[in-house]
Design an enzyme around this catalytic site. Structure first.
Site, PDB file in Angstrom:
ATOM      1  N   SER A   1      32.070  41.139  38.055  1.00  0.00           N
ATOM      2  CA  SER A   1      31.864  39.693  37.960  1.00  0.00           C
ATOM      3  C   SER A   1      30.678  39.213  38.781  1.00  0.00           C
ATOM      4  O   SER A   1      30.192  38.094  38.592  1.00  0.00           O
ATOM      5  CB  SER A   1      33.119  38.958  38.456  1.00  0.00           C
ATOM      6  OG  SER A   1      33.294  39.168  39.852  1.00  0.00           O
TER       7      SER A   1
ATOM      8  N   TYR B   1      54.705  39.113  32.526  1.00  0.00           N
ATOM      9  CA  TYR B   1      53.810  38.694  33.598  1.00  0.00           C
ATOM     10  C   TYR B   1      54.607  37.857  34.597  1.00  0.00           C
ATOM     11  O   TYR B   1      54.972  36.712  34.310  1.00  0.00           O
ATOM     12  CB  TYR B   1      52.647  37.866  33.056  1.00  0.00           C
ATOM     13  CG  TYR B   1      51.646  38.618  32.206  1.00  0.00           C
ATOM     14  CD1 TYR B   1      51.614  40.003  32.158  1.00  0.00           C
ATOM     15  CD2 TYR B   1      50.711  37.917  31.441  1.00  0.00           C
ATOM     16  CE1 TYR B   1      50.681  40.668  31.370  1.00  0.00           C
ATOM     17  CE2 TYR B   1      49.773  38.588  30.659  1.00  0.00           C
ATOM     18  CZ  TYR B   1      49.767  39.963  30.620  1.00  0.00           C
ATOM     19  OH  TYR B   1      48.841  40.617  29.845  1.00  0.00           O
TER      20      TYR B   1
ATOM     21  N   ARG C   1      38.456  43.261  35.837  1.00  0.00           N
ATOM     22  CA  ARG C   1      39.300  42.718  36.898  1.00  0.00           C
ATOM     23  C   ARG C   1      38.476  42.200  38.074  1.00  0.00           C
ATOM     24  O   ARG C   1      38.857  42.331  39.229  1.00  0.00           O
ATOM     25  CB  ARG C   1      40.313  43.771  37.360  1.00  0.00           C
ATOM     26  CG  ARG C   1      41.242  44.193  36.223  1.00  0.00           C
ATOM     27  CD  ARG C   1      41.984  45.473  36.498  1.00  0.00           C
ATOM     28  NE  ARG C   1      42.833  45.803  35.360  1.00  0.00           N
ATOM     29  CZ  ARG C   1      42.397  46.411  34.252  1.00  0.00           C
ATOM     30  NH1 ARG C   1      41.131  46.758  34.157  1.00  0.00           N
ATOM     31  NH2 ARG C   1      43.207  46.647  33.242  1.00  0.00           N
ATOM     32  N   GLY C   2      37.340  41.648  37.741  1.00  0.00           N
ATOM     33  CA  GLY C   2      36.473  41.065  38.751  1.00  0.00           C
ATOM     34  C   GLY C   2      35.453  42.030  39.315  1.00  0.00           C
ATOM     35  O   GLY C   2      34.515  41.612  40.019  1.00  0.00           O
TER      36      GLY C   2
ATOM     37  N   LEU D   1      35.452  41.605  32.562  1.00  0.00           N
ATOM     38  CA  LEU D   1      34.791  41.680  33.868  1.00  0.00           C
ATOM     39  C   LEU D   1      35.449  42.751  34.742  1.00  0.00           C
ATOM     40  O   LEU D   1      35.251  42.779  35.955  1.00  0.00           O
ATOM     41  CB  LEU D   1      34.841  40.317  34.575  1.00  0.00           C
ATOM     42  CG  LEU D   1      34.084  39.190  33.866  1.00  0.00           C
ATOM     43  CD1 LEU D   1      34.212  37.888  34.650  1.00  0.00           C
ATOM     44  CD2 LEU D   1      32.611  39.548  33.674  1.00  0.00           C
TER      45      LEU D   1
END
Length: 334
Positions: free
Chosen positions: A215, A56, A211-212, A209
């Protein structure tokens, strides 16, 4: 904070874990100070599981977690458990060039992660994707040697298919499988979940979620930067995005009836799937963390679950969860 077992061979962990990837990579720019403060807030709230990957932002995320652990209270540091993925190969321009599960590479990756995190052991260690060129038995066997040496506590898997799960478990005890699982990503249901439950392996669910996307905060007119993975994700493109946000609108009506947010009901749904499942929430700010933690107070009864299934049926999402090249690798494991 509620707790759940991470399989029959893993530790007892908080009912929600914190996925830290977005604090360093793939979702646009992040605020380092706010990221550290969010990790501190999570630990103080009783979250114990911190998830990262050595690739990452090429080690940035591990160093960020290391910084947060060094500046956290002694009690928080004592409770913190690290979950680390390894094996994804990167280049200086941020590109991806496959996976390396060779035993020598496993130990090399671990040495660097221990240094960046500033810890004397990693609690759960796993290859990010099964290396198609190396038998999973060899990769898992190398992690088992790290366990014997005291550098790793538990062995995990990530995005592995049922056959790889069974072969890995025949080699050494496996604590959990990390895999995407949400209302619109339900590929784990079926053979994979049947295998993990048969073998006593837990699930750490990422992307709860999406990746949003589900959300409740993502809008059709949102502009995504070039350094945001979602700009290339099929589910966030054109008609796919408009269709998927219509699913969110249907979910929003149920959330409003219960007096909770869309994110909270989506996380609560994953929590309802079983005591062997620990959702990872990718909160990058204390505000989003507080919202996610509120999901622990949401109770979904049979009527709620039925309404959610009607609003977001299995297979309802438009578009794959990754671009074609990455999906091809994942499909080879299924």
């Amino acid at each position: 904070m509620q707790t759940r077992p991470l399989g029959t061979t893993g530790p007892q962990v908080s009912a929600l874990g914190l996925g830290c990837m977005g604090m360093s990579a793939l979702y646009g720019d992040a605020d380092r100070a706010e990221s550290v403060a969010t990790i501190h807030a999570a630990l103080e709230a009783g979250v114990t599981l911190l998830d990262t990957g050595d690739f990452y932002a090429m080690g940035h995320n591990e160093m960020l977690i290391g910084e947060a652990l060094r500046s956290a209270s002694a009690a928080s540091r004592e409770r913190a458990l690290t979950s680390v993925k390894f094996g994804a190969l990167r280049d200086p321009d941020g590109g991806w060039s496959g996976y390396d599960g060779r035993p020598a590479a496993v130990k090399n990756f671990a040495a660097y992660s221990l240094q960046r995190l500033g810890v004397d052991h990693i609690d759960v260690y796993r290859i990010a994707r099964v290396d198609p060129g190396i038998p999973i038995e060899e990769t898992v066997g190398a992690i088992a040697e790290l366990v014997e040496a005291g550098h790793v506590r538990h062995i995990g898997l990530s995005e592995a298919g049922a056959d790889s799960i069974r072969r890995a478990a025949a080699t050494a005890p496996i604590s959990d499988l990390q895999i995407e699982y949400s209302l619109i990503s339900r590929g784990v249901e079926g053979e994979i979940l049947a295998a993990t439950r048969e073998l006593g392996i837990g699930i750490t669910a990422y992307g709860v979620l999406s990746r949003g996307l589900i959300s409740g905060h993502f809008t059709a007119d949102r502009q995504l930067g070039a350094n945001d993975f979602r700009a290339m994700s099929p589910r966030f493109q054109g008609d796919n995005l408009r269709h998927n946000l219509s699913l969110v609108d249907a979910l929003r009506k149920i959330a409003e009836q219960k007096g909770v947010s869309v994110a909270q009901i989506a996380i609560a749904w994953v929590l309802s799937r079983g005591e062997d499942i620990v959702p990872l929430v990718g909160a990058r700010t204390r505000e989003r963390l507080a919202e996610a933690l509120g999901a622990l107070d949401v109770t979904l009864d049979e009527a709620d679950l039925a309404a959610i299934e009607r609003a977001v049926p299995v297979g309802a999402a438009a578009g794959d969860r990754y671009p074609a090249a990455q999906m091809a690798h994942l499909d080879s494991e299924r």
